[in-house]
Design an enzyme around this catalytic site. Structure first.
Site, PDB file in Angstrom:
ATOM      1  CE1 TYR A 232      -3.053  -3.118   1.211  1.00 46.13           C
ATOM      2  CE2 TYR A 232      -4.417  -1.285   0.542  1.00 46.13           C
ATOM      3  CZ  TYR A 232      -4.267  -2.625   0.801  1.00 46.13           C
ATOM      4  OH  TYR A 232      -5.323  -3.460   0.657  1.00 46.13           O
ATOM      5  CG  HIS A 264      -5.744  -4.867  -6.374  1.00 49.08           C
ATOM      6  ND1 HIS A 264      -6.694  -4.448  -5.479  1.00 49.08           N
ATOM      7  CD2 HIS A 264      -6.100  -6.123  -6.756  1.00 49.08           C
ATOM      8  CE1 HIS A 264      -7.577  -5.413  -5.313  1.00 49.08           C
ATOM      9  NE2 HIS A 264      -7.252  -6.428  -6.065  1.00 49.08           N
ATOM     10  CG  HIS A 265      -7.676  -0.706  -4.215  1.00 50.77           C
ATOM     11  ND1 HIS A 265      -7.653  -1.899  -3.537  1.00 50.77           N
ATOM     12  CD2 HIS A 265      -7.442   0.253  -3.286  1.00 50.77           C
ATOM     13  CE1 HIS A 265      -7.408  -1.676  -2.257  1.00 50.77           C
ATOM     14  NE2 HIS A 265      -7.276  -0.373  -2.076  1.00 50.77           N
ATOM     15  CG  HIS A 335      -3.593  -3.072  -3.092  1.00 50.18           C
ATOM     16  ND1 HIS A 335      -4.672  -3.906  -2.991  1.00 50.18           N
ATOM     17  CD2 HIS A 335      -2.496  -3.851  -2.937  1.00 50.18           C
ATOM     18  CE1 HIS A 335      -4.245  -5.156  -2.814  1.00 50.18           C
ATOM     19  NE2 HIS A 335      -2.934  -5.149  -2.779  1.00 50.18           N
ATOM     20  CG  HIS A 414     -15.158  -0.983   4.709  1.00 49.74           C
ATOM     21  ND1 HIS A 414     -13.922  -1.288   4.173  1.00 49.74           N
ATOM     22  CD2 HIS A 414     -14.946  -0.811   6.037  1.00 49.74           C
ATOM     23  CE1 HIS A 414     -13.008  -1.273   5.131  1.00 49.74           C
ATOM     24  NE2 HIS A 414     -13.611  -0.992   6.270  1.00 49.74           N
ATOM     25  CG  HIS A 416     -11.941  -4.990   8.795  1.00 50.17           C
ATOM     26  ND1 HIS A 416     -11.692  -4.577  10.074  1.00 50.17           N
ATOM     27  CD2 HIS A 416     -11.918  -3.860   8.034  1.00 50.17           C
ATOM     28  CE1 HIS A 416     -11.517  -3.262  10.095  1.00 50.17           C
ATOM     29  NE2 HIS A 416     -11.655  -2.809   8.874  1.00 50.17           N
ATOM     30  CG  MET A 489     -15.169  -2.186  10.414  1.00 50.80           C
ATOM     31  SD  MET A 489     -14.513  -0.707   9.633  1.00 50.80           S
ATOM     32  CE  MET A 489     -13.490  -0.077  10.977  1.00 50.80           C
TER      33      MET A 489
END
Lengths: 620, 620
Positions: A232, A264-265, A335, A414, A416, A489
């Site tokens: 990251y 990737h993002h 990422h 979103h 985890h 989350m």
């Protein structure tokens, strides 16, 4: 746009053929669909296949596609840069090679074949009795072989994957040796992998863009991509001093050529206005050298993930940035996914923001729906699909939304690592009315902002119910809610306009009822769960003996107990009112599962491989 | 046996037609299947359609059918004695006219049509897009019109009923007026009704019958059927004095001609050997005049229900009756179902027992599986499908069964009025192995002894798990287990050989754990559920406030708590051993749902009504 009519063989003989499918190897010669394979041809027009993604980290396989909603079908164009003895391409629930739905191109060294196949729970391939990947053509070009094929969203064949909104896990495998039949392919020995995409892009028309539109690139400054699988990267950028309020009305990715398979993002965050300045930084986000203050750069301005295209705000709205009360500091996060551990690759990817000084009628806002980040919402270990639900209640929307309502136009789901599905549903007067956003193959590794197919109007008194499904089969202790990567989350960031004060509309179980649960578990099981008040909620969850009764009763508790509602202006400031021990919204009418639209069976082809005239393979 | 090949139209045009189904009214003329309707013809051979049942109480509609397991299809012959303007025949979950799968014959006064239709949740009829009731022919005869048609067990059309083992609720409706289209039929205004049958009779071969076989009729002595809808008639019969031990090897119904639609079911019970004599009686079973002692005549010798045929014991076994230790007294019970309240109908129906003095190698026995009759097993009110499970544990079968095992060859499922489904599954080493008997459309009004398709071998250490599903939507308080008609049972009487001492292998939740449940409900809900020890279990259940938590936790309790096992030689005598607080059998591997076998779609016909050449209707 591809025409599928070319592909239809005479339906009469094929129909009879299906009845004698077991004899197909002897009979097939009579009913061949001979494909005209152009050995040279012009490159397809870009507009035919507007969406594109590399499948493998080297970019040897490149998938382009378009979506036809009238036909309820996807047209695929697969570019194979180096064809050996064929390849597998397909879809499965979460990217596994077992129970997958596959299009297979294979060669025995002399002849090549194309067929629709499926893999069973052991990874063994079988020819599908109904051929739903329909080959439309194959074409050699200087850059490689193009395969064109079509697949209906839903085939009504129980062996087939149902293409739905949300994430689709694409899989690919490369055949390095000739094979004599489909059944002879050993899936576990293949060189292959997976790629996540949103296959069913919404077909929304692009809003009119203003003449005074300007653009700004927030890009990495010639970064050397670290030679490790996951990085990251964090880079701090600044708006010019005195930059006035603008509306971001569109943004798009800027990906350095050659790095399409590595980026990737990417996300652009705005920093908190509470600080006058932020340190410059350009390095890995998890580095010890990264200044602490960068943690306050969390307000999303733009987010992109592989396979996504440009993001457009609706014509009436834009995302405000610049001006007083808004930080000049931006954080770019990229990422890099580098599983082949390439060394020394340089990258200057990022996001290009398009903005206008001519403010649109409405500021866009972002609201957080789902569960409060608190350990009272927990998932027992060893669950294959445990469900938690967060509520934005009628009472909160009544108080916080304007009477004309708000319009949700995009959503970012979103969770985890344990998250497997997320859905938000709008309910009115206890009746489910509309899905806001749903992803039945959600992956925490693929969190795009997605434009909604239809804008969702939410009015005062409506309820927004967000449900997450988790898998904890690999865990030995309870997973509690929280910020940690191993905590969980359940959040849907919805993008809407006009902006309101409501930033957060979430819930969690009432802590008093959770105490009753711990008490009950204690007494019922004759076990010593420590009830001492000084023991934390996570500790109490960790000490529960997870038998079926304790699991079931926790589910029942979450489905029954009153909730604590966070109806907040910001993460710390609640709207005035009583928000504790609120009743769970009661839903009296559920949305129906959409019944799949099955294509007329005449469209599908019989269970026979289609020979291709590709000449001898292995050209390298 | 009917040949279905006649019925197949050219599949090519029909296939194309399906694609333009919406245009069928204009196009259909080109693709008609013209049926040759013989206006005179010989009666069909009995053996073509071995099973027969009247549909309506007057016997105006008579259904015969056969089952082809190789074709996975049922062939129907429907005799319509007085045809007006058509009729509906079909199947639905529990005999309702909504969500039903229907074959419809209708006439507009000039032309007649046949089509496959379905009714939606409001009872509105729709032509099915796939025609799975396939018309094979129509034929006028002196007694009426015969319609011949065929239906696959499974069509894979989600609108169609899936024909499974167990009870099928057939429905019929008579069109009294001409109708212009299928859609114009008003289902709610029809004269119609339902009939329950076991459609999928097992195709087991009839055992060899001995030469010395004798028969004995236990029949009602010219009873005048009461002019009321429901009568249970009791008649006491006696075996001759000194009648030695025989084996019943077969029995069959004797139904008085003309009363086929009134005689609903019949059973012959043997009385308890404890009493030397029983009073004679011939009258309604619920009469105050009925001697009390007749309640001791409960050992089933034979049971028949409408639609059933002769019952044969396997060649190796027979049901012992006569001889020392066996009562001479028999009770015949006949359920007369007389919804049209006919007056003065006389009846001499009953059961003909076939028996032999040449005893077969094994005595047959009857064992009771499922739940103990105790209030600790209860169903909350307002449940649409609440599940209770009774266990015959490995420990009990280990102790009570011979090492060579037993063979179950027949089964009679039993619940009271709330029962909706019953299934018994055999498990070995925690793995489900075989369904013993299952009825997903079980009705407490249709409790036949059914021969099993396959004999089930049960060995020491096996588990027999019986699960019942109940509907209590019409009830306002809990339904507890017990003998009363408004209490519930969950029982499978299995018929097996060789006879063992094990008469009863059932279970119920441990009462101590149920007390913990009452305690927990009390504390969790802050409610006053009376826990005083002098209050009965039913009273405690009746006082529970039935919120979702209390319902869910009761389910969890039944799925978790240890059980009390009744592993008994007779209802009062247990096998030696510890039977309290036994662990629930844990099942690690479930049987898979069988995936339906779908016929090739070429077999089905397009969505168009088939015209019939019947001439002008309403001949009376």
């Amino acid at each position: 746009r591809m025409q599928s009519s070319r592909s239809k063989p005479c339906s009469c003989p094929s129909l009879k053929l299906r009845e004698v499918a077991s004899m197909y190897f002897t009979l097939v010669a009579a009913f061949l669909v001979i494909l005209v394979v152009a050995l040279q041809g012009s490159a397809p027009r870009q507009s035919d296949f507007p969406y594109k993604v590399p499948l493998d980290p080297q970019g040897l396989l490149e998938l382009s596609w378009n979506v036809s909603y009238p036909e309820q079908a996807v047209h695929f164009q697969l570019l194979i840069r180096e064809l050996h003895f064929g390849l597998l391409f397909g879809m499965s629930d979460r990217g596994e090679f077992e129970n997958a739905d596959l299009a297979v191109l294979w060669s025995d060294g002399h002849s090549s074949y194309f067929g629709d196949a499926w893999s069973d729970a052991k990874g063994q391939l079988h020819m599908d009795s109904q051929q739903d990947y329909q080959l439309l053509g194959a074409r050699r070009a200087p850059e490689g072989l193009y395969l064109l094929f079509r697949r209906a969203f839903s085939t009504c064949d129980p062996k087939d994957y149902l293409i739905e909104d949300g994430t689709v896990h694409l899989i690919y495998g490369i055949l390095e040796k000739p094979v004599h039949s489909l059944q002879a392919i050993n899936v576990s020995a293949l060189h292959g992998g997976l790629q996540r995409v949103q296959l069913l892009k919404p077909n929304i028309s692009i809003p009119q863009l203003p003449r005074d539109m300007k653009s700004m690139e927030i890009t990495a400054p010639d970064v050397v991509i670290p030679s490790q699988e996951t990085t990251y990267w964090c880079y701090m950028a600044e708006l010019p001093e005195g930059f006035p309020k603008h509306h971001i009305i569109m943004y798009e990715p800027v990906v350095t050529a050659g790095n399409e398979a590595l980026v990737h993002h990417m996300e652009v965050f705005q920093c908190a206005a509470d600080f006058d300045s932020f340190p410059r930084y350009n390095g890995p986000c998890d580095s010890k050298m990264k200044p602490e203050r960068l943690n306050y750069c969390r307000h999303v301005l733009a987010a992109w993930a592989m396979g996504a295209q440009a993001f457009y705000y609706p014509e009436e709205a834009g995302l405000a940035f610049g001006g007083p009360g808004s930080s000049r500091y931006l954080r770019l996060e990229i990422h890099y996914h580098n599983p082949l551990v390439f060394k020394g690759r340089r990258d200057s990817s990022g996001i290009r923001l398009y903005y206008t000084a001519t403010l649109r009628p409405y500021d866009a806002g972002i609201m957080e729906l789902g569960l409060v980040y608190t350990p009272v919402m927990a998932i027992p270990p060893g669950e294959d699909s445990f469900i938690l639900t967060g509520y934005c209640t009628d009472k909160c929307t009544q108080l916080a939304l304007p009477s004309a309502g708000i319009r949700i136009f995009a959503s970012q789901l979103h969770t985890h690592l344990a998250g497997r599905k997320v859905v938000t549903v709008l309910a009115r007067h206890g009746r489910e009315r509309q899905v806001v956003n749903a992803d039945s193959h959600y992956s925490p590794h693929f969190q795009e902002i997605r434009m909604l197919k239809e804008v969702v109007a939410v009015f005062p008194g409506d309820e927004l119910i967000t449900t997450c499904t988790y898998n904890t089969e690999d865990r030995s202790r309870a997973t509690v809610g929280g910020f940690g990567i191993l905590e969980e989350m359940c959040v849907n960031y919805v993008h809407y306009y006009p902006q309101t004060q409501l930033e957060l509309c979430k819930s969690a179980v009432d802590p008093g009822y959770l105490r009753r649960y711990f008490n009950l578990v204690n007494r019922f099981n004759d076990e010593e769960v420590c009830m001492c008040p000084q023991v934390s909620v996570p500790q109490q969850f960790y000490s529960i003996p997870w038998n079926t009764f304790n699991r079931d009763v926790l589910k029942s508790l979450y489905g029954f107990a009153p909730i604590s509602v966070h109806c907040n202006k910001s993460s710390a400031v609640r709207f005035p009112g009583e928000w504790e021990k609120q009743p769970l919204p009661s839903i009296t009418e559920r949305l129906r599962e959409p019944s799949p639209h099955c294509p007329p069976s005449a469209g599908a082809q019989p269970a026979a491989p289609v020979p291709l005239h590709l000449g001898q393979l292995r050209r390298d």
